[in-house]
Design a protein around this motif. Structure first.
Motif, PDB file in Angstrom:
ATOM      1  N   PHE A   1     -41.907  -2.947  -4.545  1.00  0.00           N
ATOM      2  CA  PHE A   1     -42.360  -3.407  -5.858  1.00  0.00           C
ATOM      3  C   PHE A   1     -42.386  -4.933  -5.849  1.00  0.00           C
ATOM      4  O   PHE A   1     -41.470  -5.582  -5.343  1.00  0.00           O
ATOM      5  CB  PHE A   1     -41.418  -2.906  -6.956  1.00  0.00           C
ATOM      6  CG  PHE A   1     -41.555  -1.429  -7.237  1.00  0.00           C
ATOM      7  CD1 PHE A   1     -42.258  -0.972  -8.346  1.00  0.00           C
ATOM      8  CD2 PHE A   1     -40.998  -0.493  -6.375  1.00  0.00           C
ATOM      9  CE1 PHE A   1     -42.389   0.389  -8.593  1.00  0.00           C
ATOM     10  CE2 PHE A   1     -41.123   0.868  -6.622  1.00  0.00           C
ATOM     11  CZ  PHE A   1     -41.821   1.308  -7.730  1.00  0.00           C
ATOM     12  N   VAL A   2     -43.454  -5.513  -6.398  1.00  0.00           N
ATOM     13  CA  VAL A   2     -43.565  -6.975  -6.451  1.00  0.00           C
ATOM     14  C   VAL A   2     -44.106  -7.433  -7.790  1.00  0.00           C
ATOM     15  O   VAL A   2     -45.005  -6.778  -8.324  1.00  0.00           O
ATOM     16  CB  VAL A   2     -44.505  -7.512  -5.344  1.00  0.00           C
ATOM     17  CG1 VAL A   2     -43.909  -7.323  -3.975  1.00  0.00           C
ATOM     18  CG2 VAL A   2     -45.870  -6.852  -5.421  1.00  0.00           C
TER      19      VAL A   2
ATOM     20  N   THR B   1     -40.071  -8.350  -8.970  1.00  0.00           N
ATOM     21  CA  THR B   1     -39.193  -7.525  -9.813  1.00  0.00           C
ATOM     22  C   THR B   1     -38.275  -8.328 -10.717  1.00  0.00           C
ATOM     23  O   THR B   1     -37.564  -7.728 -11.529  1.00  0.00           O
ATOM     24  CB  THR B   1     -38.328  -6.596  -8.949  1.00  0.00           C
ATOM     25  OG1 THR B   1     -37.544  -7.389  -8.047  1.00  0.00           O
ATOM     26  CG2 THR B   1     -39.200  -5.631  -8.170  1.00  0.00           C
ATOM     27  N   GLY B   2     -38.290  -9.631 -10.608  1.00  0.00           N
ATOM     28  CA  GLY B   2     -37.442 -10.379 -11.538  1.00  0.00           C
ATOM     29  C   GLY B   2     -37.321 -11.836 -11.185  1.00  0.00           C
ATOM     30  O   GLY B   2     -37.768 -12.273 -10.120  1.00  0.00           O
TER      31      GLY B   2
ATOM     32  N   LEU C   1     -41.268 -11.465   5.224  1.00  0.00           N
ATOM     33  CA  LEU C   1     -41.603 -11.004   3.877  1.00  0.00           C
ATOM     34  C   LEU C   1     -43.002 -10.385   3.849  1.00  0.00           C
ATOM     35  O   LEU C   1     -43.202  -9.283   3.346  1.00  0.00           O
ATOM     36  CB  LEU C   1     -41.524 -12.187   2.918  1.00  0.00           C
ATOM     37  CG  LEU C   1     -41.879 -11.933   1.461  1.00  0.00           C
ATOM     38  CD1 LEU C   1     -40.956 -10.898   0.865  1.00  0.00           C
ATOM     39  CD2 LEU C   1     -41.808 -13.223   0.666  1.00  0.00           C
TER      40      LEU C   1
ATOM     41  N   VAL D   1     -43.998  -6.380   3.155  1.00  0.00           N
ATOM     42  CA  VAL D   1     -44.832  -6.022   2.008  1.00  0.00           C
ATOM     43  C   VAL D   1     -46.149  -5.394   2.450  1.00  0.00           C
ATOM     44  O   VAL D   1     -46.659  -4.470   1.829  1.00  0.00           O
ATOM     45  CB  VAL D   1     -45.078  -7.263   1.137  1.00  0.00           C
ATOM     46  CG1 VAL D   1     -46.058  -6.946   0.023  1.00  0.00           C
ATOM     47  CG2 VAL D   1     -43.768  -7.752   0.557  1.00  0.00           C
TER      48      VAL D   1
ATOM     49  N   LEU E   1     -46.145  -2.074  -5.433  1.00  0.00           N
ATOM     50  CA  LEU E   1     -46.222  -1.448  -6.754  1.00  0.00           C
ATOM     51  C   LEU E   1     -45.669  -2.398  -7.803  1.00  0.00           C
ATOM     52  O   LEU E   1     -44.972  -3.362  -7.475  1.00  0.00           O
ATOM     53  CB  LEU E   1     -45.411  -0.148  -6.741  1.00  0.00           C
ATOM     54  CG  LEU E   1     -45.782   0.848  -5.635  1.00  0.00           C
ATOM     55  CD1 LEU E   1     -44.688   1.890  -5.474  1.00  0.00           C
ATOM     56  CD2 LEU E   1     -47.109   1.517  -5.971  1.00  0.00           C
TER      57      LEU E   1
ATOM     58  N   MET F   1     -43.351  -2.639 -11.323  1.00  0.00           N
ATOM     59  CA  MET F   1     -42.356  -1.889 -12.090  1.00  0.00           C
ATOM     60  C   MET F   1     -42.872  -1.533 -13.481  1.00  0.00           C
ATOM     61  O   MET F   1     -42.441  -0.548 -14.078  1.00  0.00           O
ATOM     62  CB  MET F   1     -41.063  -2.704 -12.219  1.00  0.00           C
ATOM     63  CG  MET F   1     -40.449  -3.078 -10.900  1.00  0.00           C
ATOM     64  SD  MET F   1     -38.819  -3.792 -11.076  1.00  0.00           S
ATOM     65  CE  MET F   1     -37.832  -2.329 -10.889  1.00  0.00           C
TER      66      MET F   1
ATOM     67  N   ALA G   1     -36.951 -12.841  -7.472  1.00  0.00           N
ATOM     68  CA  ALA G   1     -36.895 -11.626  -6.647  1.00  0.00           C
ATOM     69  C   ALA G   1     -38.343 -11.219  -6.372  1.00  0.00           C
ATOM     70  O   ALA G   1     -38.989 -10.582  -7.202  1.00  0.00           O
ATOM     71  CB  ALA G   1     -36.147 -10.526  -7.374  1.00  0.00           C
ATOM     72  N   ILE G   2     -38.847 -11.605  -5.214  1.00  0.00           N
ATOM     73  CA  ILE G   2     -40.295 -11.498  -4.965  1.00  0.00           C
ATOM     74  C   ILE G   2     -40.719 -10.079  -4.601  1.00  0.00           C
ATOM     75  O   ILE G   2     -41.627  -9.510  -5.199  1.00  0.00           O
ATOM     76  CB  ILE G   2     -40.721 -12.467  -3.847  1.00  0.00           C
ATOM     77  CG1 ILE G   2     -40.442 -13.911  -4.275  1.00  0.00           C
ATOM     78  CG2 ILE G   2     -42.202 -12.290  -3.511  1.00  0.00           C
ATOM     79  CD1 ILE G   2     -40.635 -14.922  -3.175  1.00  0.00           C
ATOM     80  N   SER G   3     -40.068  -9.524  -3.622  1.00  0.00           N
ATOM     81  CA  SER G   3     -40.486  -8.203  -3.138  1.00  0.00           C
ATOM     82  C   SER G   3     -39.252  -7.320  -2.968  1.00  0.00           C
ATOM     83  O   SER G   3     -38.306  -7.701  -2.284  1.00  0.00           O
ATOM     84  CB  SER G   3     -41.226  -8.355  -1.803  1.00  0.00           C
ATOM     85  OG  SER G   3     -41.646  -7.096  -1.352  1.00  0.00           O
TER      86      SER G   3
ATOM     87  N   GLN H   1     -29.724  -9.914 -10.655  1.00  0.00           N
ATOM     88  CA  GLN H   1     -30.510 -10.849  -9.848  1.00  0.00           C
ATOM     89  C   GLN H   1     -31.700 -10.160  -9.179  1.00  0.00           C
ATOM     90  O   GLN H   1     -32.565 -10.833  -8.620  1.00  0.00           O
ATOM     91  CB  GLN H   1     -29.627 -11.509  -8.803  1.00  0.00           C
ATOM     92  CG  GLN H   1     -29.052 -10.546  -7.782  1.00  0.00           C
ATOM     93  CD  GLN H   1     -28.043 -11.202  -6.875  1.00  0.00           C
ATOM     94  OE1 GLN H   1     -28.340 -12.201  -6.237  1.00  0.00           O
ATOM     95  NE2 GLN H   1     -26.844 -10.645  -6.840  1.00  0.00           N
ATOM     96  N   PHE H   2     -31.736  -8.831  -9.222  1.00  0.00           N
ATOM     97  CA  PHE H   2     -32.825  -8.081  -8.582  1.00  0.00           C
ATOM     98  C   PHE H   2     -33.930  -7.722  -9.573  1.00  0.00           C
ATOM     99  O   PHE H   2     -35.093  -7.682  -9.210  1.00  0.00           O
ATOM    100  CB  PHE H   2     -32.286  -6.766  -7.985  1.00  0.00           C
ATOM    101  CG  PHE H   2     -31.362  -6.941  -6.820  1.00  0.00           C
ATOM    102  CD1 PHE H   2     -31.835  -6.813  -5.530  1.00  0.00           C
ATOM    103  CD2 PHE H   2     -30.031  -7.235  -7.004  1.00  0.00           C
ATOM    104  CE1 PHE H   2     -30.996  -6.970  -4.437  1.00  0.00           C
ATOM    105  CE2 PHE H   2     -29.180  -7.397  -5.929  1.00  0.00           C
ATOM    106  CZ  PHE H   2     -29.654  -7.270  -4.640  1.00  0.00           C
ATOM    107  N   ILE H   3     -33.520  -7.379 -10.792  1.00  0.00           N
ATOM    108  CA  ILE H   3     -34.500  -6.861 -11.750  1.00  0.00           C
ATOM    109  C   ILE H   3     -34.321  -7.551 -13.098  1.00  0.00           C
ATOM    110  O   ILE H   3     -33.232  -7.546 -13.673  1.00  0.00           O
ATOM    111  CB  ILE H   3     -34.336  -5.336 -11.933  1.00  0.00           C
ATOM    112  CG1 ILE H   3     -34.574  -4.603 -10.613  1.00  0.00           C
ATOM    113  CG2 ILE H   3     -35.270  -4.814 -13.019  1.00  0.00           C
ATOM    114  CD1 ILE H   3     -34.250  -3.112 -10.654  1.00  0.00           C
ATOM    115  N   THR H   4     -35.392  -8.157 -13.579  1.00  0.00           N
ATOM    116  CA  THR H   4     -35.449  -8.622 -14.961  1.00  0.00           C
ATOM    117  C   THR H   4     -36.791  -8.158 -15.505  1.00  0.00           C
ATOM    118  O   THR H   4     -37.674  -7.771 -14.734  1.00  0.00           O
ATOM    119  CB  THR H   4     -35.348 -10.163 -15.087  1.00  0.00           C
ATOM    120  OG1 THR H   4     -36.495 -10.736 -14.446  1.00  0.00           O
ATOM    121  CG2 THR H   4     -34.082 -10.702 -14.445  1.00  0.00           C
TER     122      THR H   4
END
Lengths: 219, 319
Positions: A166-167, A169-170, B7, B11, B17, B19, A143-145, B194-197
């Protein structure tokens, strides 16, 4: 609406990720495919896609698909992908292939709206015969951006919470197997099973597994 | 190329930013914000406040979770007007207290000792009467304390402890968090992965807050107010309970506690109810079971108008 799509998916036994393609059963005259997948992939999802085979020196598929998870709110969550999948080398009936995908996905609840751009890379090594294949796969989904827009209780409890990009994020690795069975001249049933693990040793997904049935139809 | 172009375009529109950066997605803890009220218990810095006359009987209010905080319990402050000394604290790794590594949660005793440290920090006189009020996991912790130090505690207010054994707690959790596979709530819960780890506390605490978006199944209109969840505390505590369920048995010495206990359960939390309340409260010698009308599990916040007079009467009765 999601229930309708799920129902259609059930009727057709399910459909596939185009990555489950059996390279040995390809006919050079059949360059167009549609596929439908159903299963668990970070949620109970249904996916519809289109693939086009390029006649290059390697077998190459360009695919576009979109998947949505179950739930009453249609398209509040989705994942769209644009993928290039190509054979790398073959040795007898064994073929190594790789794919790279750009991902755009969305997630919305009463607390947050998330839009994400990501990328996925996968390596697949398999045994391919004209009527079936079985392969092992290893991939990484980054999850790049990610854009976060907060709302509801989250904003009330912490008014200073930051919205914005945010970059990164996972990221999650996936390891699994895939197989397919060709039926007649136009259909291919497939299955992917595997597990996921978060990058950098972070806590894994709540359900760190995936399992997807699929059907590919050659136009 | 088109994708990469999109992309980059998105950005580049704003400063990206991270996290992990403190204060962006979750509030700062006592480790980063020196203006927060703080106490030091052992080597852990806790977010804590006290209200009322320090010479009055002390009522320590203990929040749930593990990993929640005391913001939703602040209605208890009203009891400061009734001549009680109210003490609130965020447990280790929870709310605005210091974050710790996972292995700092591998014994329930850490939480019990910490509560003991909080009591001793605020206690102004060895003869001062000490009362405990716990909500959910906080009620379990209050009972765990009484189970070890029954002579220290004059009164005990319990608001829907999940259970006093892991078996009871597990049964309650499975009823209160039952997920149906086709529900929006279920997929909201798992799709986020799948979005945040992440591995840092800022990211994990934020992700835990996002995971609370689902429909509430405990009779509450929404979540009670909170500052910040403690994800590592929560995950490590759940793992501890599952791996060592014998640590979650707070009934072994309760027969030594002969004071009256106020045990409150809510009218609207269908996962709890009278039957579970009777089962959980059974080890106490003297218990008053009370249903709090018109509210769910978060009764100290949403049901305070009904809970307050009952608690006040109970406290006045036992002193």
């Amino acid at each position: 609406m999601k229930y309708i799509i799920t129902f259609i998916g059930c009727l057709s036994l399910s459909f596939t990720f185009a990555q489950n393609i059996n390279w040995s059963s390809q006919d050079q005259k059949q360059n167009n495919f549609i596929y439908l997948n159903k299963g668990f992939d970070y949620g109970l999802t249904v996916q519809l896609g289109y693939a086009y085979q390029l006649n290059l020196f390697n077998q190459t598929l360009i695919t576009a698909d979109i998947s949505v998870p179950m739930g009453k709110d249609f398209f509040d969550d989705y994942k769209g992908r644009l993928t290039m999948h190509s054979t790398i080398f073959s040795f007898g009936d064994f073929t190594m292939s790789g794919k790279i995908a750009g991902i755009a996905r969305r997630y919305e609840t009463k607390l947050v709206r998330i839009n994400n751009f990501g990328a996925e890379m996968t390596a697949i090594l398999g045994y391919y015969k004209p009527k079936f294949h079985i392969a092992a796969e290893f991939g990484f989904d980054k999850a790049i951006s990610t854009h976060l827009k907060h709302q509801g209780l989250l904003k009330e409890n912490f008014p200073e919470i930051t919205d914005g990009w945010f970059v990164p994020t996972g990221g999650n690795f996936n390891y699994g197997i895939q197989a397919s069975k060709t039926i007649g001249q136009r259909f291919e049933l497939s299955l992917r099973l595997g597990t996921t693990s978060a990058e950098k040793g972070g806590p894994d997904a709540l359900l760190p597994v995936y399992g997807v049935f699929g059907l590919l139809f050659r136009l | 190329m088109l994708y990469l172009g999109l992309l980059l375009a998105f950005v580049s529109c704003s400063e990206p930013l991270e996290m992990e950066s403190p204060g962006l997605l979750v509030p700062l803890t006592v480790m980063e914000d020196s203006s927060l009220p703080t106490i030091q218990i052992g080597d852990v810095r806790l977010h804590s406040e006290a209200f009322g006359n320090p010479a009055d009987p002390m009522l320590v209010v203990i929040h749930g979770g593990p990993g929640a905080d005391y913001r939703g319990l602040l209605n208890f402050k009203d009891l400061a007007e009734d001549s009680f000394y109210l003490v609130f604290y965020d447990q280790r790794g929870s709310g605005l207290s210091q974050r710790l590594a996972k292995d700092r949660y591998d014994e329930v005793q850490f939480f019990i000792d910490e509560l003991d440290g909080v009591i001793n920090h605020y206690r102004t006189d060895p003869a001062q009467k000490i009362l405990l009020a716990g909500h959910s996991w906080g009620a379990m912790l209050a009972t765990a304390y009484v189970n070890q130090k029954s002579d220290e505690i004059t009164g005990l207010v319990l608001a829907e402890p999940g259970g006093l054994t892991w078996e009871q707690t597990e049964a309650y959790i499975s009823r209160s968090r039952a997920l149906k596979i086709f529900e929006e709530t279920t997929n909201d819960f798992v799709y986020l992965d799948q979005f945040i780890t992440g591995t840092d506390h800022n990211t994990l605490d934020y992700k835990m807050a996002l995971s609370t978006a689902g429909d509430i199944k405990t009779g509450d209109p929404t979540l009670a107010p909170y500052w910040r969840f403690g994800a590592v505390c929560n995950m490590a505590s759940i793992e501890l309970a599952m791996d060592q369920p014998e640590q979650i048995n707070f009934t072994t010495n309760l027969n030594a506690f002969n004071k009256k206990v106020l045990f409150a359960y809510s009218e609207l939390n269908e996962a709890y109810g009278l039957e579970h309340a009777q089962l959980v409260s059974e080890p106490f010698q003297d218990v008053e079971l009370v249903e709090i009308a018109g509210c769910g599990h978060e009764m100290p916040h949403f049901g305070w108008n009904n809970l307050y007079p009952i608690v006040k009467n109970y406290l006045n009765e036992i002193l």
